[in-house]
Design a protein around this motif. Structure first.
Motif, PDB file in Angstrom:
ATOM      1  N   GLU A   5      -0.695   2.681   1.129  1.00 40.89           N
ATOM      2  CA  GLU A   5       0.647   2.133   1.343  1.00 40.89           C
ATOM      3  C   GLU A   5       1.203   1.533   0.053  1.00 40.89           C
ATOM      4  O   GLU A   5       2.365   1.696  -0.272  1.00 40.89           O
TER       5      GLU A   5
ATOM      6  N   ARG B  48       2.253   4.228  -2.275  1.00 35.26           N
ATOM      7  CA  ARG B  48       3.516   4.832  -1.888  1.00 35.26           C
ATOM      8  C   ARG B  48       4.683   3.914  -2.267  1.00 35.26           C
ATOM      9  O   ARG B  48       5.695   4.343  -2.783  1.00 35.26           O
TER      10      ARG B  48
ATOM     11  N   LYS C 141       5.282   4.005  -5.992  1.00 30.68           N
ATOM     12  CA  LYS C 141       5.910   5.263  -6.378  1.00 30.68           C
ATOM     13  C   LYS C 141       7.405   5.224  -6.091  1.00 30.68           C
ATOM     14  O   LYS C 141       8.227   5.657  -6.897  1.00 30.68           O
ATOM     15  N   GLN C 142       7.732   4.702  -4.916  1.00 35.25           N
ATOM     16  CA  GLN C 142       9.126   4.614  -4.504  1.00 35.25           C
ATOM     17  C   GLN C 142       9.897   3.668  -5.434  1.00 35.25           C
ATOM     18  O   GLN C 142      11.019   3.947  -5.832  1.00 35.25           O
TER      19      GLN C 142
END
Lengths: 65, 249
Positions: free
Chosen positions: B150, B153, B156-157
């Protein structure tokens, strides 16, 4: 490390700028011996590779030190 | 081979015009081939270095290329304060003085047009560097595999959003500088392997300005204040290398 071995960043950048301009821009002229544009581009690719491999060597030498 | 070593070639560096006394004294040991309206700045170089076979070898020699590029730039740059200069790309080599003359004769109209278009103009180089990205949160802090994924992610976002917002700012920076200049060329940013800089170069641009016009420099100073996380670097004034070739209409 002496100044000659490790030039200031600004100087390196200027040299790169200079090579970029002198080899990549300017009016392309044809003389009786003139390098073809394509030749310069190819050579420049070679130069980039050369510079790249040199900087890789330098940084691995720094890591090893 | 021994004969080649003694021969010289004519290297053409730039086109200048009109050719007044100040231009004549600025070229020093170099020779002007042409007339009062337009002339090619040339110099003799050894055929042993610049001849067909030797040149190809030397062009892969980094030290040699750097020296030749510096020499080329020095010849061009000394003319910038006294004349309109149309730089030639490195590699215009001629066997004889007559060949240079012929070469000028054939291209004369084009050079006169280029001199007119670039009259009193110089170029400023502007580079914009991004600060290195923030360090990724260490994986060991995550208690579970799912938490780790999580976080990955989310990071990365966040990086994608950061990039998107930076791209918008870079566009507006270029537009501001373009508005302060007559023309612009966006070159490919120099890669890290060549700059040796941990920061990423985001803009590598050249702006065409009237000599002495500081509008671009003024904008850069303002932009520095507005974008404290970006590093702006200005080089020049250069001869208008990036604008020497007329853009396709």
């Amino acid at each position: 490390m002496t100044a000659v071995e490790s030039p200031a960043l600004a100087e390196q950048v200027t040299l790169l700028d200079l090579v970029d301009r002198v080899l990549n821009t300017g009016v392309v002229l044809t003389g009786d011996l003139t390098l073809a544009v394509a030749d310069v581009d190819l050579v420049y690719v070679g130069l980039r590779l050369l510079l790249a491999s040199m900087s890789t060597l330098e940084s691995s030498a720094e890591r090893a030190a | 081979m021994t004969q080649t070593a003694m021969r010289t070639l004519w290297c053409a560096y730039a086109v200048v015009g009109p050719v007044g006394e100040d231009v004549r004294s600025a070229v020093g040991a170099f020779e002007l081939v042409g007339d009062a309206d337009v002339a090619v700045v040339t110099g003799r170089v050894p055929a042993s270095e610049f001849g067909d076979d030797a040149l190809a070898l030397h062009l892969n020699d980094r030290t040699w290329v750097e020296r030749v590029a510096m020499e080329h730039q020095a010849v061009v740059q000394q003319l910038v304060p006294v004349a309109t200069v149309v730089p030639l790309r490195f590699g215009s080599l001629h066997r004889t003085r007559d060949a240079v003359e012929e070469f000028l004769h054939v291209n004369r109209d084009g050079y006169l047009a280029a001199l007119e278009r670039l009259r009193g103009r110089v170029e400023l180089g502007v580079k914009v560097w991004l600060a290195p990205p923030p360090p990724v949160s260490p994986a060991e802090e995550a208690a579970t595999g799912r938490e780790y994924l999580e976080r990955r992610r989310a990071a990365k976002q966040e990086a994608a959003e950061r990039r998107k917002s930076i791209d918008g700012r870079l566009r507006s920076i270029h537009e501001r500088l373009l508005a302060a200049a007559e023309d612009a060329v966006l070159n490919r940013p120099q890669p890290r392997e060549l700059t040796g800089d941990p920061r990423e170069m985001a803009i590598n641009a050249a702006y065409l300005v009237a000599a002495g016009d500081d509008a671009v420099a003024v904008q850069v100073d303002l932009l520095r204040t507005e974008h404290p996380d970006l590093v702006f670097e200005v080089t020049g004034p250069w001869a208008p290398y990036n604008f020497a070739e007329e853009k396709d209409a």
